[in-house]
Design a protein around this motif. Sequence first.
Motif, PDB file in Angstrom:
ATOM      1  N   SER A  71       0.809  -1.224   0.000  1.00 15.97           N
ATOM      2  CA  SER A  71       0.000   0.000   0.000  1.00 15.97           C
ATOM      3  C   SER A  71       0.841   1.272   0.000  1.00 15.97           C
ATOM      4  CB  SER A  71      -0.947  -0.004   1.198  1.00 15.97           C
ATOM      5  OG  SER A  71      -0.243  -0.037   2.409  1.00 15.97           O
ATOM      6  N   ASP A 175      -7.669   5.087   3.261  1.00 15.31           N
ATOM      7  CA  ASP A 175      -6.702   3.999   3.473  1.00 15.31           C
ATOM      8  C   ASP A 175      -7.322   2.996   4.453  1.00 15.31           C
ATOM      9  OD1 ASP A 175      -4.386   2.547   3.414  1.00 15.31           O
ATOM     10  OD2 ASP A 175      -3.100   4.129   4.208  1.00 15.31           O
ATOM     11  N   MET A 206      -7.613   2.785  -0.824  1.00 13.37           N
ATOM     12  CA  MET A 206      -6.417   1.942  -0.834  1.00 13.37           C
ATOM     13  C   MET A 206      -6.576   0.808   0.158  1.00 13.37           C
ATOM     14  SD  MET A 206      -3.824   5.123  -0.744  1.00 13.37           S
ATOM     15  CE  MET A 206      -5.084   5.960   0.204  1.00 13.37           C
ATOM     16  N   SER A 208      -4.897  -3.327   1.429  1.00 12.02           N
ATOM     17  CA  SER A 208      -3.673  -4.110   1.550  1.00 12.02           C
ATOM     18  C   SER A 208      -4.009  -5.494   2.082  1.00 12.02           C
ATOM     19  CB  SER A 208      -2.700  -3.405   2.506  1.00 12.02           C
ATOM     20  OG  SER A 208      -1.620  -4.245   2.847  1.00 12.02           O
ATOM     21  N   GLY A 220      -0.790  -4.617  -2.362  1.00 12.85           N
ATOM     22  CA  GLY A 220      -1.722  -3.548  -2.046  1.00 12.85           C
ATOM     23  C   GLY A 220      -2.545  -3.271  -3.286  1.00 12.85           C
TER      24      GLY A 220
END
Length: 371
Positions: A71, A175, A206, A208, A220
């Motif tokens: 990531s 994230d 995002m 992972s 990721g």
Amino acid sequence: MTVHFSRGIPPLEAIPSLAIAELTGTILSTEPDRVFQYAPIGHHTGDRELRDQLGAFHSVDPDRIFVTNGSLQALDLLAAHLLKDAPSHLVLAEAPTYDRAVQIFERHGGRVSGVPLRHDGLDLDILRERLRTEVPAFVYVIPDFQNPSGVTTSEEKRRELVRLSAEFGFTILEDIPYRELRFDGTAPTLLGELADGVDGARVLTMGSLSKILSPGLRVGYVIAPPGVPRALAALAESTYLSPAPLLQTVAARAFESGLVRQNIEAVRKLLRPRHDAAVEAVRKVLGDVALCVPEGGYYISVHLPVRTTEEELLAAASAENIALTRGSAFYPADSAPPAGTVFLRLPFQSLGGEEFTAGVTGLAAVARQAG
């Protein structure tokens, strides 16, 4: 023995190493020519099978997914993509936030500025004031069990943040490495899902596999609006030419075989008692100094009242075999912990209840002596 409150890495027992090795062995015995050759060149957005699996996992079109080597690489490519031609290089982030993300944004010319983080997410009153002065290139948030604080952004604040994205025209970087590690309660909606129903809102998500499968696979990914994955692929090719086909194939088969979902459940069962013991220890030993009580993830955080400097506290803790990360490093340069406190991130994922309690008890003693 040193109590390590210094790094949030998965405990070995959370990584299904033997099962991954078995999958890898099968792939090597049947597809060696493919996985030891370059991946396709020319806007390659990742292993097709893996993108299909990730699309099913997140209920999104696989063509919206770009797979990266971890990531942090996703953050690096996204920073390059978003800041290159942006009218403003201002980046707003939670304060505190993930220190490595700040380093990446600054490396690409971003002016990273902190917005205070409350028990339920960003202080949106302060964010609105900032937006009226200057619209950032993007706002970076870790909305689920945030690193380093453990805070989860509320559903109400998520909806308002997406609305602000549409109103002011900025991108949200969401994230989510810890999202699947929920021990209690119901997960709020992803910002990316909320944005699909709001005209003008723009969210890049995002993810992972490091915390739910294996950090060693270095997988990721980005979920983005149409066109962005290809743009990121062009940047990636000019940086490293090709990802590692073997690792992406292993990850794809881990999804296909059910291993990923099985391991998520196993990790939840493993970490839940560690989480509960850590929360109890902080409440009992340190009192009401926790920023939040997380319902998942890896971290409890505290703003510990002290009458000494951060450097002196960390040195005194180290002398008592307590390893800490410098809490001020999690704050963007224009922000800091509340006056008279030191911010401490206390990872619990690798510590049994007795070890965590011993560490917190020793930390309290160090703080009293330092005061």
